[in-house]
Scaffold this active site. Structure first.
Site, PDB file in Angstrom:
ATOM      1  N   LEU A  41      -2.919 -24.070 -40.420  1.00 25.93           N
ATOM      2  CA  LEU A  41      -2.960 -22.643 -40.758  1.00 25.93           C
ATOM      3  C   LEU A  41      -4.333 -22.216 -41.272  1.00 25.93           C
ATOM      4  O   LEU A  41      -4.657 -21.027 -41.249  1.00 25.93           O
ATOM      5  CB  LEU A  41      -1.878 -22.305 -41.792  1.00 25.93           C
ATOM      6  CG  LEU A  41      -0.432 -22.385 -41.273  1.00 25.93           C
ATOM      7  CD1 LEU A  41       0.553 -22.071 -42.387  1.00 25.93           C
ATOM      8  CD2 LEU A  41      -0.212 -21.461 -40.080  1.00 25.93           C
TER       9      LEU A  41
ATOM     10  N   HIS B 113      -1.355 -35.296 -42.323  1.00 21.94           N
ATOM     11  CA  HIS B 113      -2.185 -34.097 -42.228  1.00 21.94           C
ATOM     12  C   HIS B 113      -2.246 -33.383 -43.584  1.00 21.94           C
ATOM     13  O   HIS B 113      -3.328 -33.003 -44.046  1.00 21.94           O
ATOM     14  CB  HIS B 113      -1.602 -33.170 -41.149  1.00 21.94           C
ATOM     15  CG  HIS B 113      -2.314 -31.858 -40.997  1.00 21.94           C
ATOM     16  ND1 HIS B 113      -3.012 -31.523 -39.858  1.00 21.94           N
ATOM     17  CD2 HIS B 113      -2.426 -30.803 -41.840  1.00 21.94           C
ATOM     18  CE1 HIS B 113      -3.532 -30.306 -40.020  1.00 21.94           C
ATOM     19  NE2 HIS B 113      -3.181 -29.849 -41.214  1.00 21.94           N
ATOM     20  N   GLU B 114      -1.086 -33.224 -44.226  1.00 18.55           N
ATOM     21  CA  GLU B 114      -1.033 -32.478 -45.486  1.00 18.55           C
ATOM     22  C   GLU B 114      -1.645 -33.269 -46.646  1.00 18.55           C
ATOM     23  O   GLU B 114      -2.330 -32.698 -47.490  1.00 18.55           O
ATOM     24  CB  GLU B 114       0.404 -32.061 -45.812  1.00 18.55           C
ATOM     25  CG  GLU B 114       1.075 -31.164 -44.766  1.00 18.55           C
ATOM     26  CD  GLU B 114       0.282 -29.925 -44.382  1.00 18.55           C
ATOM     27  OE1 GLU B 114      -0.538 -29.443 -45.186  1.00 18.55           O
ATOM     28  OE2 GLU B 114       0.461 -29.440 -43.250  1.00 18.55           O
TER      29      GLU B 114
HETATM   30 CO    CO Z   1      -3.549 -28.103 -42.312  1.00 21.14          CO
END
Ligand code: CO
Length: 174
Positions: free
Chosen positions: A100, A141-142
């Site tokens: 995002l 990823h997070e």
């Molecule tokens: Co991200």
């Protein structure tokens, strides 16, 4: 409340997030806002630093595959991870990722195929989760976000250069 998302190459995305010490109302508000923000932008995961909070907090909500449901990311399916630590990892897999904070850009990234993660839930209870599916990719990823890392940094030199050029052009246009 939907919060504003920090977009690449904003330097805040490079911050190392701090450990959460109190599992209080402010944390719960942050988690609730992160869920609303993630849904508003059609994301599957979000780290707190992406809404300008440098705490080790992330959420993931893998959409249901059931096409008949009205909302495929119900709140109760949200995995809320506080102070997560990857304690086991193995294998490797390539998967197309997006973020995002880098809206509209998708590229293959290599990750561990399996991870086991220890974390605390919103009430401060210690939990463990393991996955060798999409969730494993999303967690890596997070967790990277909490260490100031973005997935585009994992691209090859040539792909990264191409991305940076494209991204600069896109930022100028918008
Ligand atoms: Co991200």
């Amino acid at each position: 409340m939907v919060r504003e998302i920090v977009v690449y190459p904003d330097k805040r995305l490079k911050l190392i997030s701090k450990e959460v010490e109190s599992f209080d109302g402010a944390l719960h508000d942050l988690l609730d806002d992160m869920y609303e923000t993630m849904c508003a932008r059609n994301g599957v995961g979000l780290a707190a630093i992406q809404v300008d909070v440098d705490q080790r907090v992330l959420i993931i909500n893998v959409p249901l595959e059931d096409k008949d449901v009205e909302h495929d990311q119900p709140k109760e399916n949200t995995l809320e991870m506080i102070n997560p630590v990857i304690v086991e990892k193995s294998g490797s897999e390539k998967f197309q990722e997006g973020c995002l904070s880098v809206p509209g850009f998708y590229e293959d990234v290599e990750r561990f195929q399996y991870v086991k993660v220890e974390y605390f839930d919103r009430d401060g209870n210690k939990q463990t989760i393991e996955s060798d599916a999409f969730l494993a990719i999303a967690m890596q990823h997070e967790v990277d976000h909490l260490d100031g890392k973005i997935f585009v940094e994992k691209l090859s030199y040539i792909k990264r250069k191409k991305f940076e050029k494209e991204w600069k052009r896109r930022l100028k246009e918008s």
